[in-house]
Design an enzyme around this catalytic site. Structure first.
Site, PDB file in Angstrom:
ATOM      1  N   ARG A 110      21.967  44.007  66.927  1.00 32.07           N
ATOM      2  CA  ARG A 110      20.623  44.445  66.521  1.00 32.07           C
ATOM      3  C   ARG A 110      20.791  45.900  66.130  1.00 32.07           C
ATOM      4  O   ARG A 110      20.983  46.773  66.999  1.00 32.07           O
ATOM      5  CB  ARG A 110      19.643  44.275  67.675  1.00 32.07           C
ATOM      6  CG  ARG A 110      18.198  44.694  67.374  1.00 32.07           C
ATOM      7  CD  ARG A 110      17.337  44.406  68.597  1.00 32.07           C
ATOM      8  NE  ARG A 110      15.995  44.936  68.488  1.00 32.07           N
ATOM      9  CZ  ARG A 110      14.949  44.280  67.990  1.00 32.07           C
ATOM     10  NH1 ARG A 110      15.122  43.047  67.529  1.00 32.07           N
ATOM     11  NH2 ARG A 110      13.753  44.828  67.940  1.00 32.07           N
ATOM     12  N   HIS A 137      15.461  39.939  59.231  1.00 35.18           N
ATOM     13  CA  HIS A 137      15.335  39.478  60.618  1.00 35.18           C
ATOM     14  C   HIS A 137      15.329  37.943  60.614  1.00 35.18           C
ATOM     15  O   HIS A 137      14.310  37.320  60.941  1.00 35.18           O
ATOM     16  CB  HIS A 137      14.060  40.035  61.229  1.00 35.18           C
ATOM     17  CG  HIS A 137      14.003  39.984  62.725  1.00 35.18           C
ATOM     18  ND1 HIS A 137      15.027  39.451  63.501  1.00 35.18           N
ATOM     19  CD2 HIS A 137      13.027  40.387  63.603  1.00 35.18           C
ATOM     20  CE1 HIS A 137      14.691  39.541  64.782  1.00 35.18           C
ATOM     21  NE2 HIS A 137      13.494  40.093  64.874  1.00 35.18           N
ATOM     22  N   GLN A 140      14.142  35.642  63.739  1.00 40.91           N
ATOM     23  CA  GLN A 140      12.701  35.589  63.961  1.00 40.91           C
ATOM     24  C   GLN A 140      12.062  34.506  63.103  1.00 40.91           C
ATOM     25  O   GLN A 140      11.215  33.738  63.575  1.00 40.91           O
ATOM     26  CB  GLN A 140      12.071  36.940  63.620  1.00 40.91           C
ATOM     27  CG  GLN A 140      10.553  36.962  63.748  1.00 40.91           C
ATOM     28  CD  GLN A 140      10.095  36.733  65.177  1.00 40.91           C
ATOM     29  OE1 GLN A 140      10.495  37.458  66.083  1.00 40.91           O
ATOM     30  NE2 GLN A 140       9.250  35.726  65.386  1.00 40.91           N
ATOM     31  N   ASP A 228       2.911  41.981  60.892  1.00 45.77           N
ATOM     32  CA  ASP A 228       3.854  42.694  61.755  1.00 45.77           C
ATOM     33  C   ASP A 228       3.302  44.099  61.935  1.00 45.77           C
ATOM     34  O   ASP A 228       2.388  44.527  61.217  1.00 45.77           O
ATOM     35  CB  ASP A 228       5.243  42.715  61.109  1.00 45.77           C
ATOM     36  CG  ASP A 228       6.348  43.180  62.058  1.00 45.77           C
ATOM     37  OD1 ASP A 228       6.066  43.348  63.264  1.00 45.77           O
ATOM     38  OD2 ASP A 228       7.488  43.368  61.596  1.00 45.77           O
ATOM     39  N   CYS A 267       5.357  38.655  65.105  1.00 49.56           N
ATOM     40  CA  CYS A 267       6.636  38.606  65.826  1.00 49.56           C
ATOM     41  C   CYS A 267       6.635  39.457  67.095  1.00 49.56           C
ATOM     42  O   CYS A 267       7.551  39.332  67.908  1.00 49.56           O
ATOM     43  CB  CYS A 267       7.778  39.001  64.899  1.00 49.56           C
ATOM     44  SG  CYS A 267       7.732  40.703  64.321  1.00 49.56           S
ATOM     45  N   ARG A 295      11.696  31.840  70.057  1.00 52.26           N
ATOM     46  CA  ARG A 295      12.902  32.624  69.765  1.00 52.26           C
ATOM     47  C   ARG A 295      14.081  32.055  70.542  1.00 52.26           C
ATOM     48  O   ARG A 295      15.187  31.908  70.012  1.00 52.26           O
ATOM     49  CB  ARG A 295      12.680  34.101  70.144  1.00 52.26           C
ATOM     50  CG  ARG A 295      11.764  34.884  69.235  1.00 52.26           C
ATOM     51  CD  ARG A 295      12.367  35.127  67.864  1.00 52.26           C
ATOM     52  NE  ARG A 295      13.650  35.798  67.923  1.00 52.26           N
ATOM     53  CZ  ARG A 295      13.811  37.125  68.038  1.00 52.26           C
ATOM     54  NH1 ARG A 295      12.754  37.921  68.110  1.00 52.26           N
ATOM     55  NH2 ARG A 295      15.026  37.659  68.068  1.00 52.26           N
TER      56      ARG A 295
END
Length: 308
Positions: A110, A137, A140, A228, A267, A295
């Site tokens: 990450r 991402h 996700q 988001d 998310c 997830r």
């Protein structure tokens, strides 16, 4: 010939971005995730496998979901930050990749720049998984597809609306729209439009992806509205303009533009009153907690695919 075939067999199977994996393989991962979730399978197909997780950005869901996923599959994890390793003292990503490949069976990172992910994958001899970069991402969105289909059935042919910043998550939604066959409408401020590269790729691939500055038009008759945070980690605070993003807030009026049975996804983490109202994220159309749980389930399938 034998040596060429042997090399092909040992080539690591990386999970870097959705547009680099076939639609059939992605569908297989979603179906596997749904199956394992439904059956609560504990067959532990990754028994004794170990994954290193490198975090250059803070994390709650990515860290916990990957760790639980790996352990439920029978494996284990080692958590690292850049400060825990020699990366913080100048060791190259390439050298780190070569060393980690001697110790573990997979690496999840990450990080910030996508170039770090690419460098890690280019030099690792074990699978590398993109846990997030400033560019995309993908993990996700795999969880999001799983969540959508749990609530609304097959996503192919449906309409998904993104409202907010055209950020890394939006880029992965663009990739998914093409590969899973749904229509994606992205409503973003003029100076915060989604990746031009991703939009051009979607156009070449014949995807139904549309970018606009009109959130209400984008939300009309949508099956799902997604947003988001307006302010991602690493963004210069001086560039944050709440007034620019206010028209893209997902509130009750915006949800009313969508279909009556539309769902809302985010998310997380969320800032109520900024990108979404409390009435929406805590309301009956919100599926964000299923999304967060998924997830873990989606990443189990990704891990199994990488390490099969």
């Amino acid at each position: 010939m034998d040596s060429v075939m042997s090399a092909a067999k040992t080539q690591p199977r990386h999970f870097l971005d959705l547009d680099r994996i076939s639609a059939a393989e992605l569908r297989g991962m979603i179906d596997q995730a749904a199956k394992w979730k439904a059956t609560r399978d504990r067959s532990k197909p990754l028994k004794d496998k170990i994954m290193a997780m490198i975090f250059e950005k803070q994390s709650t869901r990515t860290r916990l979901s990957f760790e639980v996923a790996m352990k439920q599959l029978g494996g284990d994890v080692i958590n690292m930050t850049s400060g825990d390793s020699q990366i913080s003292r100048g060791e190259t990503i390439a050298d780190t990749a070569k060393v980690l490949s001697r110790y573990v069976d997979a690496v999840m990172i990450r990080t910030t720049a996508a170039a770090k992910l690419e460098d890690l994958a280019a030099n690792a001899t074990v699978p590398v998984i993109n846990g997030l970069t400033d560019q995309s991402h993908p993990c996700q969105i795999m969880a999001d597809i799983l969540t959508f289909e749990e609530h609304k059935g097959p996503i192919a042919g449906k309409v998904i609306t993104w409202s907010g910043d055209g950020n890394n998550v939006a880029t992965s939604w663009i990739h998914a729209a093409v590969l899973f066959g749904f229509e994606l409408r992205l409503a973003c401020p003029d100076k915060n439009q989604p990746s031009a590269t991703a939009l051009a790729w979607a156009k070449r691939e014949g995807g139904k992806v549309h970018a606009t500055i009109d959130a209400h038009a984008a939300a009309k008759d949508a099956d799902c509205i997604v947003t988001d945070t307006w302010f991602s980690m690493g963004t210069d605070p001086k560039l944050f303009r709440p007034d620019v993003f206010a028209p893209y807030r997902v509130d009750e009026a915006l949800m009313a533009c969508a279909k009556p049975d539309a769902i809302f996804m985010h998310c997380l983490p969320a800032k109520r009153g900024e990108e979404v109202t409390a009435g929406v994220i805590d309301g009956p159309q919100s599926v964000v907690w299923d999304e967060a749980e998924n997830r873990m389930h989606a990443q189990k399938a990704i891990l199994a695919w990488c390490l099969a």
